[in-house]
Design an enzyme around this catalytic site. Structure first.
Site, PDB file in Angstrom:
ATOM      1  N   HIS A 137      -6.535   3.919  -3.085  1.00  0.00           N
ATOM      2  CA  HIS A 137      -5.284   3.167  -2.946  1.00  0.00           C
ATOM      3  C   HIS A 137      -5.556   2.069  -1.915  1.00  0.00           C
ATOM      4  O   HIS A 137      -6.378   2.261  -1.004  1.00  0.00           O
ATOM      5  CB  HIS A 137      -4.218   4.136  -2.419  1.00  0.00           C
ATOM      6  CG  HIS A 137      -2.829   3.602  -2.358  1.00  0.00           C
ATOM      7  ND1 HIS A 137      -2.414   2.765  -1.350  1.00  0.00           N
ATOM      8  CD2 HIS A 137      -1.752   3.798  -3.146  1.00  0.00           C
ATOM      9  CE1 HIS A 137      -1.136   2.476  -1.530  1.00  0.00           C
ATOM     10  NE2 HIS A 137      -0.710   3.088  -2.622  1.00  0.00           N
ATOM     11  N   ASP A 214      -7.829  10.702   2.500  1.00  0.00           N
ATOM     12  CA  ASP A 214      -6.478  10.252   2.158  1.00  0.00           C
ATOM     13  C   ASP A 214      -5.896  11.336   1.242  1.00  0.00           C
ATOM     14  O   ASP A 214      -6.228  11.413   0.064  1.00  0.00           O
ATOM     15  CB  ASP A 214      -6.567   8.892   1.455  1.00  0.00           C
ATOM     16  CG  ASP A 214      -5.228   8.467   0.874  1.00  0.00           C
ATOM     17  OD1 ASP A 214      -4.285   9.279   0.871  1.00  0.00           O
ATOM     18  OD2 ASP A 214      -5.130   7.321   0.408  1.00  0.00           O
ATOM     19  N   GLN A 217      -2.119  12.053  -2.364  1.00  0.00           N
ATOM     20  CA  GLN A 217      -1.906  12.667  -3.677  1.00  0.00           C
ATOM     21  C   GLN A 217      -2.500  14.069  -3.753  1.00  0.00           C
ATOM     22  O   GLN A 217      -2.376  14.742  -4.789  1.00  0.00           O
ATOM     23  CB  GLN A 217      -2.513  11.802  -4.788  1.00  0.00           C
ATOM     24  CG  GLN A 217      -1.959  10.400  -4.876  1.00  0.00           C
ATOM     25  CD  GLN A 217      -0.479  10.364  -5.239  1.00  0.00           C
ATOM     26  OE1 GLN A 217       0.089  11.337  -5.744  1.00  0.00           O
ATOM     27  NE2 GLN A 217       0.167   9.245  -4.984  1.00  0.00           N
ATOM     28  N   LYS A 240       5.761  12.349  -0.604  1.00  0.00           N
ATOM     29  CA  LYS A 240       4.971  12.706  -1.788  1.00  0.00           C
ATOM     30  C   LYS A 240       4.802  14.213  -1.877  1.00  0.00           C
ATOM     31  O   LYS A 240       4.016  14.723  -2.676  1.00  0.00           O
ATOM     32  CB  LYS A 240       3.615  12.012  -1.738  1.00  0.00           C
ATOM     33  CG  LYS A 240       3.755  10.491  -1.872  1.00  0.00           C
ATOM     34  CD  LYS A 240       2.430   9.819  -2.045  1.00  0.00           C
ATOM     35  CE  LYS A 240       2.470   8.334  -1.785  1.00  0.00           C
ATOM     36  NZ  LYS A 240       3.095   7.555  -2.845  1.00  0.00           N
ATOM     37  N   CYS A 378      -1.402  -0.257  -6.697  1.00  0.00           N
ATOM     38  CA  CYS A 378      -2.092  -0.449  -5.412  1.00  0.00           C
ATOM     39  C   CYS A 378      -3.527   0.074  -5.490  1.00  0.00           C
ATOM     40  O   CYS A 378      -4.028   0.687  -4.527  1.00  0.00           O
ATOM     41  CB  CYS A 378      -1.352   0.244  -4.257  1.00  0.00           C
ATOM     42  SG  CYS A 378       0.320  -0.317  -4.059  1.00  0.00           S
TER      43      CYS A 378
END
Ligand code: PLP
Length: 424
Positions: A137, A214, A217, A240, A378
């Site tokens: 992202h 990261d 997700q 999220k 993104c």
């Protein structure tokens, strides 16, 4: 089909839009909130709303206690070794920035030290490098690109052909350069690729690099055990993972946090301030300058409690089943090309349609009650590598059902036929 036992907790899903039942399949952008989180937020505002850590009155103490309890709950959820390793931020982007800006300062200091030692700036920085990947992202790509631009460090991008990281290429980069940090997604927000962190992290460590994951997700769709992963940093967002917006977490190993320079200054993060010098308060507070998003923290704590109390393993199993079903059904639709063929996928399926633009598809299926996302997500470097400029993304969560996937596919088929007819 089996009944979804969690869905009743998400009142937003139980509504009609444009006269059609809502089918919400845009969870990779923002997941929905269970009523338990909304009630906890309302209770906080009704009974304990006050600033934290500074007051010695009843409400301030109650608020402080709730915030520190949330820190402990989140520590337990990601299996950190101490609650002090949990830093509250505004979200994943903010968490990554905190580390990126700290590392930029460290690299600049290192370069300045080398200049004083007469080693020369170029010599000092040419050895430092940061690696990110093609599937990131923009939040885990642009900050590192900019850190390298500001400090003169080298910027490396590990390729991800067909949505799978090339670990041989990563090893070549690590072997031939002095890499300070590898920044890598747990799960891609475009292709849903679940990266093999159990290989990437030891590989980076073998060459002396730290790893920032990261987890935007990953946190809802995969089990997360930061001690087992052994990553230095793991970043995620409340919105999220069934929590509120505007709140996120930076997990960092204590030893890394102790040496990372704070880059945001203000109330609550200092120890002693004099005209000449300021010393920092302890971790995690030195990274939490100013009044934090108190309600957001408490709401995120409630979301994590919800996930823990409602069997997250069963949620993951439900999602795996739903993803396999959706992948097969969407992939079987005429003119649809699923993007990326990773070994393991979670949370997101992206596709392109020959002869129909993603924006038109998403707008038309919205009118049939189905919420998905279109655009570049993104993730322009990943899309470019896949030979696309835009895609449609379907991103289910544990409260979605196979019936909803059926509705999506019925609507998609009609819309694709219509759009292709217009274009021919
Ligand atoms: N990283 C990934 C993989 C994401 O999917 C997102 C959001 O979509 C982000 C980072 C940024 O998260 P936030 O906007 O909550 O900071």
């Amino acid at each position: 089909m089996k009944e979804n036992i969690w869905r009743k907790d998400f009142p937003i899903l139980d509504q009609e839009i444009y006269g059609k039942p809502l089918v919400y399949l845009d969870n990779a952008a923002t997941s929905q909130m269970p009523v338990q989180v909304m009630e906890r937020l309302a209770e906080h505002y009704k009974t304990e709303h006050a600033n934290i850590h500074r007051g010695i009155h009843y409400l301030s103490e109650k608020s402080t206690e709730a915030v520190e309890q949330a820190r402990k709950t989140i520590k337990g959820f990601v299996k950190a070794s101490e609650a002090e390793e949990i830093i509250f931020t505004q979200g994943t982007t903010d968490s990554i920035h905190l580390v990126a800006a700290g590392i930029a300062e460290e690299l600049l200091r290192e370069a300045a030290g080398a200049m004083e030692d007469n080693a020369g700036l170029a010599g000092a920085v040419s050895r430092a490098g940061i690696v990110t990947t093609q599937m990131e992202h923009h939040s885990n790509y642009v900050p590192w690109q900019q850190v390298c631009r500001q400090t003169g460090a080298q910027f490396f991008v590990c390729p991800a052909p067909d949505g799978e990281l090339d670990l041989d290429a990563l090893e070549e980069i690590l072997k031939n350069n002095r890499i300070r940090l590898v920044a890598c997604a747990h799960v891609s927000n475009l292709t849903g690729t679940v990266n093999p962190l159990d290989q990437i992290i030891p590989l980076a460590h073998r060459y002396g690099a730290e790893v920032l994951v990261d987890g935007a997700q990953g946190i809802l769709h995969q089990p997360v055990n930061v001690q087992e992963l052994d990553c230095e940093y793991y970043c995620f967002s409340g919105h999220k993972m069934t929590g509120p917006t505007g709140i996120g977490v930076l997990y960092g190993k204590r030893a890394c946090l102790e040496k990372l320079p704070p880059v945001r200054f203000g109330g609550g993060m200092v120890d002693i301030v004099t005209e000449q010098k300021t010393t920092w308060g302890p971790v995690p507070h030195r990274f939490e300058a100013g009044t934090p998003n108190i309600a957001g923290i408490i709401g995120l704590g409630a979301a994590v409690e919800y996930l823990l109390e409602h069997d997250i393993e069963a949620m993951h199993a439900w999602e795996d089943d739903l993803m396999a079903y959706a992948l097969e059904k969407i992939g079987a639709l005429p003119y649809v090309r699923i993007l990326g063929h990773p070994k393991k996928r979670a949370g997101a399926i992206a596709f392109a349609v020959d002869g129909a633009h993603p924006y038109d598809i998403a707008s038309m299926i919205d009118k049939a009650g189905v919420a998905v996302r279109s655009g570049n997500h993104c993730a322009q470097p990943m899309l470019q590598a896949l030979g696309e400029s835009a895609a449609v993304r379907v991103s289910p969560a544990f409260y979605n059902t196979k019936e909803e996937v059926d509705t999506l596919c019925e609507v998609l088929e009609k819309v694709i036929t219509m759009l292709r007819r217009f274009q021919s």
